[in-house]
Design a protein around this motif. Structure first.
Motif, short mmCIF file in Angstrom:
data_model
loop_
_atom_site.label_atom_id
_atom_site.label_comp_id
_atom_site.label_asym_id
_atom_site.label_seq_id
_atom_site.Cartn_x
_atom_site.Cartn_y
_atom_site.Cartn_z
N GLU A 226 -50.07 -4.94 20.84
CA GLU A 226 -51.23 -5.73 20.45
C GLU A 226 -52.49 -5.30 21.18
O GLU A 226 -53.61 -5.63 20.77
CB GLU A 226 -50.97 -7.22 20.73
N ASN A 227 -52.33 -4.59 22.28
CA ASN A 227 -53.47 -4.12 23.06
C ASN A 227 -54.20 -3.02 22.27
O ASN A 227 -53.61 -2.02 21.90
CB ASN A 227 -52.97 -3.55 24.40
N PRO A 228 -55.52 -3.19 22.00
CA PRO A 228 -56.28 -2.19 21.23
C PRO A 228 -56.21 -0.80 21.84
O PRO A 228 -56.28 0.20 21.12
CB PRO A 228 -57.71 -2.74 21.25
N MET A 229 -56.06 -0.72 23.15
CA MET A 229 -56.00 0.59 23.80
C MET A 229 -54.75 1.35 23.40
O MET A 229 -54.74 2.59 23.36
CB MET A 229 -56.05 0.42 25.32
N TYR A 230 -53.69 0.63 23.05
CA TYR A 230 -52.45 1.29 22.66
C TYR A 230 -52.65 2.09 21.37
O TYR A 230 -52.31 3.28 21.31
CB TYR A 230 -51.34 0.25 22.48
N ALA A 231 -53.23 1.46 20.35
CA ALA A 231 -53.48 2.15 19.08
C ALA A 231 -54.45 3.31 19.27
O ALA A 231 -54.32 4.37 18.65
CB ALA A 231 -54.02 1.17 18.05
N TYR A 232 -55.44 3.10 20.13
CA TYR A 232 -56.44 4.14 20.41
C TYR A 232 -55.77 5.37 21.02
O TYR A 232 -56.02 6.50 20.60
CB TYR A 232 -57.49 3.56 21.36
N LEU A 233 -54.91 5.13 22.01
CA LEU A 233 -54.23 6.23 22.67
C LEU A 233 -53.22 6.92 21.75
O LEU A 233 -53.05 8.14 21.82
CB LEU A 233 -53.53 5.73 23.93
N VAL A 234 -52.59 6.16 20.88
CA VAL A 234 -51.66 6.76 19.92
C VAL A 234 -52.38 7.77 19.04
O VAL A 234 -51.90 8.89 18.81
CB VAL A 234 -50.98 5.67 19.06
N LEU A 235 -53.56 7.39 18.53
CA LEU A 235 -54.33 8.30 17.67
C LEU A 235 -54.72 9.57 18.41
O LEU A 235 -54.56 10.69 17.90
CB LEU A 235 -55.59 7.59 17.17
N LEU A 236 -55.21 9.41 19.64
CA LEU A 236 -55.63 10.57 20.42
C LEU A 236 -54.44 11.44 20.84
O LEU A 236 -54.54 12.67 20.88
CB LEU A 236 -56.41 10.13 21.66
N VAL A 237 -53.33 10.80 21.14
CA VAL A 237 -52.12 11.55 21.51
C VAL A 237 -51.64 12.40 20.33
O VAL A 237 -51.23 13.56 20.50
CB VAL A 237 -51.01 10.57 21.96
N LEU A 238 -51.72 11.84 19.12
CA LEU A 238 -51.35 12.61 17.93
C LEU A 238 -52.27 13.81 17.74
O LEU A 238 -51.81 14.92 17.44
CB LEU A 238 -51.40 11.71 16.69
N THR B 290 -53.64 4.66 30.37
CA THR B 290 -52.33 4.02 30.21
C THR B 290 -51.97 3.18 31.43
O THR B 290 -51.55 2.03 31.31
CB THR B 290 -51.24 5.08 29.97
N LEU B 291 -52.16 3.75 32.61
CA LEU B 291 -51.81 3.02 33.84
C LEU B 291 -52.77 1.88 34.14
O LEU B 291 -52.40 0.90 34.79
CB LEU B 291 -51.76 3.99 35.03
N GLN B 292 -54.01 1.98 33.66
CA GLN B 292 -54.97 0.88 33.85
C GLN B 292 -54.67 -0.30 32.93
O GLN B 292 -54.76 -1.46 33.35
CB GLN B 292 -56.39 1.37 33.56
N TYR B 293 -54.33 -0.01 31.68
CA TYR B 293 -54.21 -1.06 30.67
C TYR B 293 -52.80 -1.64 30.55
O TYR B 293 -52.60 -2.62 29.84
CB TYR B 293 -54.68 -0.53 29.31
N PHE B 294 -51.83 -1.03 31.22
CA PHE B 294 -50.46 -1.54 31.16
C PHE B 294 -49.88 -1.55 32.57
O PHE B 294 -50.19 -0.68 33.38
CB PHE B 294 -49.61 -0.68 30.23
N ALA B 295 -49.04 -2.54 32.86
CA ALA B 295 -48.51 -2.68 34.22
C ALA B 295 -47.04 -3.08 34.17
O ALA B 295 -46.49 -3.40 33.11
CB ALA B 295 -49.31 -3.71 35.00
N GLY B 296 -46.40 -3.07 35.35
CA GLY B 296 -45.02 -3.53 35.48
C GLY B 296 -44.05 -2.72 34.65
O GLY B 296 -44.15 -1.50 34.55
N GLU B 297 -43.12 -3.39 34.01
CA GLU B 297 -42.10 -2.71 33.22
C GLU B 297 -42.65 -2.12 31.93
O GLU B 297 -41.98 -1.34 31.26
CB GLU B 297 -40.95 -3.68 32.90
#
Length: 380
Positions: A9-21, A124-131
């Protein structure tokens, strides 16, 4: 950063997926075609190929400059611009079919790739934490594999109808367009801790630095000499090399999420122990058994362990000050490329003496990595 119930649900996830592709399409496309273009089209020798591979790593060595660029450009936009640069580099390859031209275009696309990678890890490390960290890192690796498979299939089909230089142009154009589209997006979260805009070197991160240094050396052996072995010694074609890339990435797509969950379950030290023990056997196999089929099998096994590298960043995230993430990723990426800048040239020279020497040296590096991995400690 935990306000979203699901990391997707985090907008950064979709953003990073596009750039990673986009990054996968651009860099894997170049990686797939490079050796055949260099050897078959231009006629380069092992030393020239090693030199180009070393030049490719120079931008990785200079990624610490990203800290200063972020003083004037938002990190998510910096990531998109890096992808555009990667695409431009690919566009230029076919226009300069010479040793000097390949040096120039390789430097350009490598600048884009490496600056994106450090931004990708940092965001990735800024926007997501823990497990969520190993899970998201693993998912992004899976999407990288999807991009790699897609561009591999594309090259496998189109290489029968177009020359390599035109394929580079098409791939480059696609990557540029994806980067420009991403530049228009704004998936930021202003509640996150602001990042230090200076270089950060701390004693408590020493093991992270050492593991990055050794990981960079391991990566070069796979990307440079393992592929070069298959092309120069065993004379595999573009179609065969592309098929291997596709198989590798299909495996990575399914394996990466499993590795991410395993990191949470068994811990970073265990996963790194498995990786480096396996790599020692793989490198010794390359060196001791002279057989095309066996070398192909070792290449596939070698790739299996690439997903395990997320353990290093997961280990770092658990001990890092949140404000240190962006500058530390830049420093870590630079350290990762210290050996990468000189290793291909040295390995290329050693190859002229015996093709086995680089792989024996790699086995020694795997044992050294295994030793330091035993010092990893994280809280459950």
């Amino acid at each position: 950063m935990n306000k979203f119930k699901n990391y997707k649900e985090n907008p950064m996830y979709a953003y990073l997926v596009l750039l990673v592709l986009a990054s996968a399409i651009g860099f894997q496309g170049w990686q797939t075609l490079f050796n055949n273009f260099a050897v078959d089209t231009i006629g380069l020798n092992s030393f020239q190929v090693g030199t180009i591979q070393s030049v490719k790593e120079i931008p990785g060595f200079l990624t610490f400059f990203a800290v200063f660029i972020l003083l004037i450009v938002a990190e998510h936009r910096f990531a998109a611009l890096a992808i555009v640069t990667l695409g431009i580099g690919n566009l230029m390859v076919g226009l300069f079919p010479s040793f000097g031209g390949l040096l120039l275009t390789t430097l350009t696309l490598s600048m884009g790739f490496h600056y994106f990678e450090t931004s990708n890890q940092s965001l990735t490390l800024q926007y997501f934490a823990g497990e969520r960290v190993p899970i998201v890192l693993a998912k992004l690796k899976s999407y990288t594999a999807i991009g790699n498979v897609g561009v591999g299939v594309f090259i496998w089909i189109i290489s029968k109808h177009l020359e390599i230089n035109y394929i580079f142009t098409i791939i480059g154009a696609i990557v540029v367009l994806m980067g420009l589209y991403s530049f228009t997006k704004k998936p930021v979260d202003k509640t996150l801790p602001p990042q230090h805009k200076k270089l950060v070197l701390k004693k408590k991160y020493w093991l992270f630095y050492v593991l990055n240094l050794l990981s960079g050396a391991r990566r070069q052996i796979f990307m440079v000499f393992s592929i070069f072995l298959l092309v120069q010694k065993y004379h595999f074609s573009v179609a065969f090399i592309t098929t291997l890339f596709i198989i590798n990435n299909i495996i990575t797509y399914f394996l990466s999420p499993v590795v991410g969950k395993a990191v949470n379950r068994y811990g970073e030290r265990t996963m790194l122990t498995i990786e480096y023990s396996g790599l020692f056997l793989v490198f010794m196999g390359y060196a001791l058994i002279e057989n095309a089929h066996f070398a192909t099998a070792m290449y596939l096994v070698d790739n299996l362990f690439f997903s395990f590298v997320i353990s290093i960043n997961s280990f770092f995230r658990k001990q890092a000050d949140p404000k240190d993430i962006a500058p530390s990723m830049s420093v870590g990426f630079t350290i990762n490329h210290l050996t990468a800048v000189i290793l291909p040239v040295i390995g290329g020279l050693l190859w002229t003496i015996s093709w086995r020497i680089p792989f024996f040296a790699s086995a020694g590096l795997a044992l050294l990595s295994l030793y330091f991995s035993q010092k990893v400690r994280t809280n459950k």
